[in-house]
Design a protein around this motif. Structure first.
Motif, PDB file in Angstrom:
ATOM      1  N   SER A 245       0.826  -1.193   0.000  1.00 56.30           N
ATOM      2  CA  SER A 245       0.000   0.000   0.000  1.00 56.30           C
ATOM      3  C   SER A 245       0.870   1.257   0.000  1.00 56.30           C
ATOM      4  O   SER A 245       2.101   1.186  -0.037  1.00 56.30           O
ATOM      5  CB  SER A 245      -0.911  -0.003   1.228  1.00 56.30           C
ATOM      6  OG  SER A 245      -0.134   0.143   2.408  1.00 56.30           O
ATOM      7  N   ASP A 246       0.232   2.406   0.076  1.00 55.90           N
ATOM      8  CA  ASP A 246       0.971   3.667   0.113  1.00 55.90           C
ATOM      9  C   ASP A 246       1.651   3.892   1.458  1.00 55.90           C
ATOM     10  O   ASP A 246       2.587   4.687   1.551  1.00 55.90           O
ATOM     11  CB  ASP A 246       0.036   4.843  -0.171  1.00 55.90           C
ATOM     12  CG  ASP A 246      -0.467   4.841  -1.608  1.00 55.90           C
ATOM     13  OD1 ASP A 246       0.215   4.250  -2.462  1.00 55.90           O
ATOM     14  OD2 ASP A 246      -1.533   5.421  -1.861  1.00 55.90           O
ATOM     15  N   ARG A 247       1.145   3.230   2.485  1.00 52.75           N
ATOM     16  CA  ARG A 247       1.745   3.346   3.815  1.00 52.75           C
ATOM     17  C   ARG A 247       2.405   2.025   4.159  1.00 52.75           C
ATOM     18  O   ARG A 247       1.747   1.015   4.357  1.00 52.75           O
ATOM     19  CB  ARG A 247       0.685   3.696   4.859  1.00 52.75           C
ATOM     20  CG  ARG A 247       0.275   5.164   4.857  1.00 52.75           C
ATOM     21  CD  ARG A 247      -0.616   5.443   6.046  1.00 52.75           C
ATOM     22  NE  ARG A 247      -0.889   6.866   6.167  1.00 52.75           N
ATOM     23  CZ  ARG A 247      -2.106   7.391   6.242  1.00 52.75           C
ATOM     24  NH1 ARG A 247      -3.158   6.611   6.216  1.00 52.75           N
ATOM     25  NH2 ARG A 247      -2.264   8.693   6.369  1.00 52.75           N
ATOM     26  N   VAL A 248       3.731   2.052   4.235  1.00 56.28           N
ATOM     27  CA  VAL A 248       4.503   0.840   4.500  1.00 56.28           C
ATOM     28  C   VAL A 248       5.499   1.119   5.618  1.00 56.28           C
ATOM     29  O   VAL A 248       6.327   2.031   5.509  1.00 56.28           O
ATOM     30  CB  VAL A 248       5.271   0.361   3.246  1.00 56.28           C
ATOM     31  CG1 VAL A 248       6.081  -0.888   3.562  1.00 56.28           C
ATOM     32  CG2 VAL A 248       4.313   0.106   2.099  1.00 56.28           C
ATOM     33  N   VAL A 249       5.403   0.340   6.685  1.00 58.97           N
ATOM     34  CA  VAL A 249       6.411   0.367   7.739  1.00 58.97           C
ATOM     35  C   VAL A 249       7.290  -0.865   7.549  1.00 58.97           C
ATOM     36  O   VAL A 249       6.787  -1.987   7.499  1.00 58.97           O
ATOM     37  CB  VAL A 249       5.767   0.342   9.137  1.00 58.97           C
ATOM     38  CG1 VAL A 249       6.839   0.203  10.227  1.00 58.97           C
ATOM     39  CG2 VAL A 249       4.947   1.607   9.362  1.00 58.97           C
ATOM     40  N   VAL A 250       8.582  -0.649   7.402  1.00 58.23           N
ATOM     41  CA  VAL A 250       9.519  -1.757   7.285  1.00 58.23           C
ATOM     42  C   VAL A 250      10.239  -1.923   8.611  1.00 58.23           C
ATOM     43  O   VAL A 250      10.331  -0.985   9.412  1.00 58.23           O
ATOM     44  CB  VAL A 250      10.531  -1.544   6.141  1.00 58.23           C
ATOM     45  CG1 VAL A 250       9.833  -1.516   4.796  1.00 58.23           C
ATOM     46  CG2 VAL A 250      11.337  -0.270   6.356  1.00 58.23           C
ATOM     47  N   GLY A 251      10.745  -3.111   8.837  1.00 57.47           N
ATOM     48  CA  GLY A 251      11.453  -3.346  10.084  1.00 57.47           C
ATOM     49  C   GLY A 251      11.837  -4.795  10.218  1.00 57.47           C
ATOM     50  O   GLY A 251      11.957  -5.525   9.235  1.00 57.47           O
ATOM     51  N   GLY A 252      12.021  -5.213  11.442  1.00 54.84           N
ATOM     52  CA  GLY A 252      12.393  -6.590  11.695  1.00 54.84           C
ATOM     53  C   GLY A 252      13.163  -6.704  12.984  1.00 54.84           C
ATOM     54  O   GLY A 252      13.340  -5.729  13.725  1.00 54.84           O
ATOM     55  N   ARG A 253      13.597  -7.931  13.226  1.00 55.53           N
ATOM     56  CA  ARG A 253      14.338  -8.193  14.451  1.00 55.53           C
ATOM     57  C   ARG A 253      15.830  -8.308  14.141  1.00 55.53           C
ATOM     58  O   ARG A 253      16.231  -8.910  13.156  1.00 55.53           O
ATOM     59  CB  ARG A 253      13.771  -9.427  15.147  1.00 55.53           C
ATOM     60  CG  ARG A 253      14.575 -10.676  15.082  1.00 55.53           C
ATOM     61  CD  ARG A 253      14.159 -11.751  16.092  1.00 55.53           C
ATOM     62  NE  ARG A 253      13.657 -11.267  17.353  1.00 55.53           N
ATOM     63  CZ  ARG A 253      14.442 -10.864  18.353  1.00 55.53           C
ATOM     64  NH1 ARG A 253      15.748 -10.883  18.224  1.00 55.53           N
ATOM     65  NH2 ARG A 253      13.911 -10.437  19.475  1.00 55.53           N
ATOM     66  N   SER A 254      16.643  -7.637  14.937  1.00 62.28           N
ATOM     67  CA  SER A 254      18.098  -7.730  14.877  1.00 62.28           C
ATOM     68  C   SER A 254      18.634  -7.423  13.470  1.00 62.28           C
ATOM     69  O   SER A 254      18.475  -6.313  12.981  1.00 62.28           O
ATOM     70  CB  SER A 254      18.544  -9.111  15.374  1.00 62.28           C
ATOM     71  OG  SER A 254      19.927  -9.141  15.649  1.00 62.28           O
ATOM     72  N   ALA A 255      19.219  -8.395  12.790  1.00 64.25           N
ATOM     73  CA  ALA A 255      19.756  -8.152  11.450  1.00 64.25           C
ATOM     74  C   ALA A 255      18.675  -7.674  10.490  1.00 64.25           C
ATOM     75  O   ALA A 255      18.947  -6.891   9.573  1.00 64.25           O
ATOM     76  CB  ALA A 255      20.423  -9.412  10.908  1.00 64.25           C
ATOM     77  N   GLY A 256      17.444  -8.135  10.694  1.00 61.42           N
ATOM     78  CA  GLY A 256      16.335  -7.668   9.859  1.00 61.42           C
ATOM     79  C   GLY A 256      16.076  -6.190  10.041  1.00 61.42           C
ATOM     80  O   GLY A 256      15.695  -5.489   9.089  1.00 61.42           O
ATOM     81  N   ALA A 257      16.279  -5.685  11.270  1.00 60.84           N
ATOM     82  CA  ALA A 257      16.129  -4.250  11.517  1.00 60.84           C
ATOM     83  C   ALA A 257      17.223  -3.459  10.800  1.00 60.84           C
ATOM     84  O   ALA A 257      16.974  -2.369  10.278  1.00 60.84           O
ATOM     85  CB  ALA A 257      16.179  -3.979  13.017  1.00 60.84           C
ATOM     86  N   ARG A 258      18.424  -4.014  10.757  1.00 59.06           N
ATOM     87  CA  ARG A 258      19.511  -3.339  10.054  1.00 59.06           C
ATOM     88  C   ARG A 258      19.195  -3.230   8.561  1.00 59.06           C
ATOM     89  O   ARG A 258      19.392  -2.174   7.945  1.00 59.06           O
ATOM     90  CB  ARG A 258      20.827  -4.091  10.256  1.00 59.06           C
ATOM     91  CG  ARG A 258      21.352  -4.100  11.681  1.00 59.06           C
ATOM     92  CD  ARG A 258      22.668  -4.871  11.768  1.00 59.06           C
ATOM     93  NE  ARG A 258      23.722  -4.217  10.995  1.00 59.06           N
ATOM     94  CZ  ARG A 258      24.876  -4.794  10.680  1.00 59.06           C
ATOM     95  NH1 ARG A 258      25.122  -6.051  11.059  1.00 59.06           N
ATOM     96  NH2 ARG A 258      25.781  -4.143   9.972  1.00 59.06           N
ATOM     97  N   VAL A 259      18.719  -4.319   7.974  1.00 60.39           N
ATOM     98  CA  VAL A 259      18.345  -4.294   6.557  1.00 60.39           C
ATOM     99  C   VAL A 259      17.297  -3.217   6.313  1.00 60.39           C
ATOM    100  O   VAL A 259      17.387  -2.431   5.361  1.00 60.39           O
ATOM    101  CB  VAL A 259      17.823  -5.671   6.108  1.00 60.39           C
ATOM    102  CG1 VAL A 259      17.281  -5.595   4.690  1.00 60.39           C
ATOM    103  CG2 VAL A 259      18.912  -6.725   6.193  1.00 60.39           C
ATOM    104  N   ALA A 260      16.286  -3.179   7.166  1.00 67.17           N
ATOM    105  CA  ALA A 260      15.198  -2.216   6.989  1.00 67.17           C
ATOM    106  C   ALA A 260      15.710  -0.784   7.072  1.00 67.17           C
ATOM    107  O   ALA A 260      15.288   0.077   6.278  1.00 67.17           O
ATOM    108  CB  ALA A 260      14.123  -2.462   8.042  1.00 67.17           C
TER     109      ALA A 260
END
Length: 209
Positions: A93-108
């Motif tokens: 959608s037009d509103r996207v929050v990216v993220g994740g845990r640990s290494a996934g947060a770094r990627v985001a």
């Protein structure tokens, strides 16, 4: 039950696990896993099962190395190179929050601007390797904010990869870091992570959402 979608990358297929909201979604929350574990981490699974009931569609992303059954994650550039086409292959959608845990947060954090994210939600951001505060990754954490993308961090009180106080010291506003019980895996109360996520998501998708 999640809809599972294979997502092609140059490193082989990744996978998206899509948990849809019962009503039109306020935003898409796209989360990646850590370098040691997968999407089965307790906090990721709780967010995926609970946030749709609050009007968010959640997509958990499995990196190609994990789908292929390998035990060790690739280098950061390879993770970013897989993440970008996987997100491009989703009907976001037009509103996207990216993220994740640990290494996934770094990627985001590293790719938030490239994917047009509205905000970044970091779970256990690994600010530095345990016992090595001189090897800081603060530049990655600050990268979205330098492009005008809001960031919020949920951090365990005893996280050896960076305490909440250490993370707060690297951001412009200490209120952007939410302290919860536990260490890097948050311990036995993932519900605290859910409560924190629900509290900060409105700020990541816009005050009018």
């Amino acid at each position: 039950m999640a809809e599972i979608r294979d997502l092609p990358t140059e490193q082989g297929p990744g996978r998206g696990h899509i948990y849809s909201a019962d009503v039109p979604a306020r935003a898409d929350i796209v989360l990646g896993h850590g370098a040691g574990g997968g999407i089965g981490a307790a906090d990721l699974m709780l967010l995926a099962s609970s946030l749709p009931g609050h009007g968010y569609r959640v997509i958990l992303i499995e990196q190609p190395w994990k789908v292929a059954g390998r035990k060790i994650a690739g280098r950061p550039p390879t993770l970013d190179a897989a993440w970008l086409p996987m997100l491009a292959g989703l009907d976001l959608s037009d509103r996207v929050v990216v993220g994740g845990r640990s290494a996934g947060a770094r990627v985001a954090c590293r790719t938030a601007y490239d994917v047009g994210a509205s905000g970044v939600l970091c779970l256990s951001f690994p600010l530095h390797p345990p016992g090595k505060p001189e090897s800081s990754r603060a530049h990655e954490l600050r990268a979205p904010g330098e492009r005008g993308i809001p960031v919020r961090v949920i951090q365990g009180r005893a996280d050896p990869f960076g305490t909440p106080a250490e993370v707060r010291a690297e951001l412009a506003n200490p209120e952007w870091v939410i302290e919860v019980a536990g260490a890097h895996s948050f311990g036995r109360r993932p519900i605290d992570v859910l409560d924190a996520a629900l509290a900060v998501l409105p700020a990541l998708i816009g005050a009018d959402a």
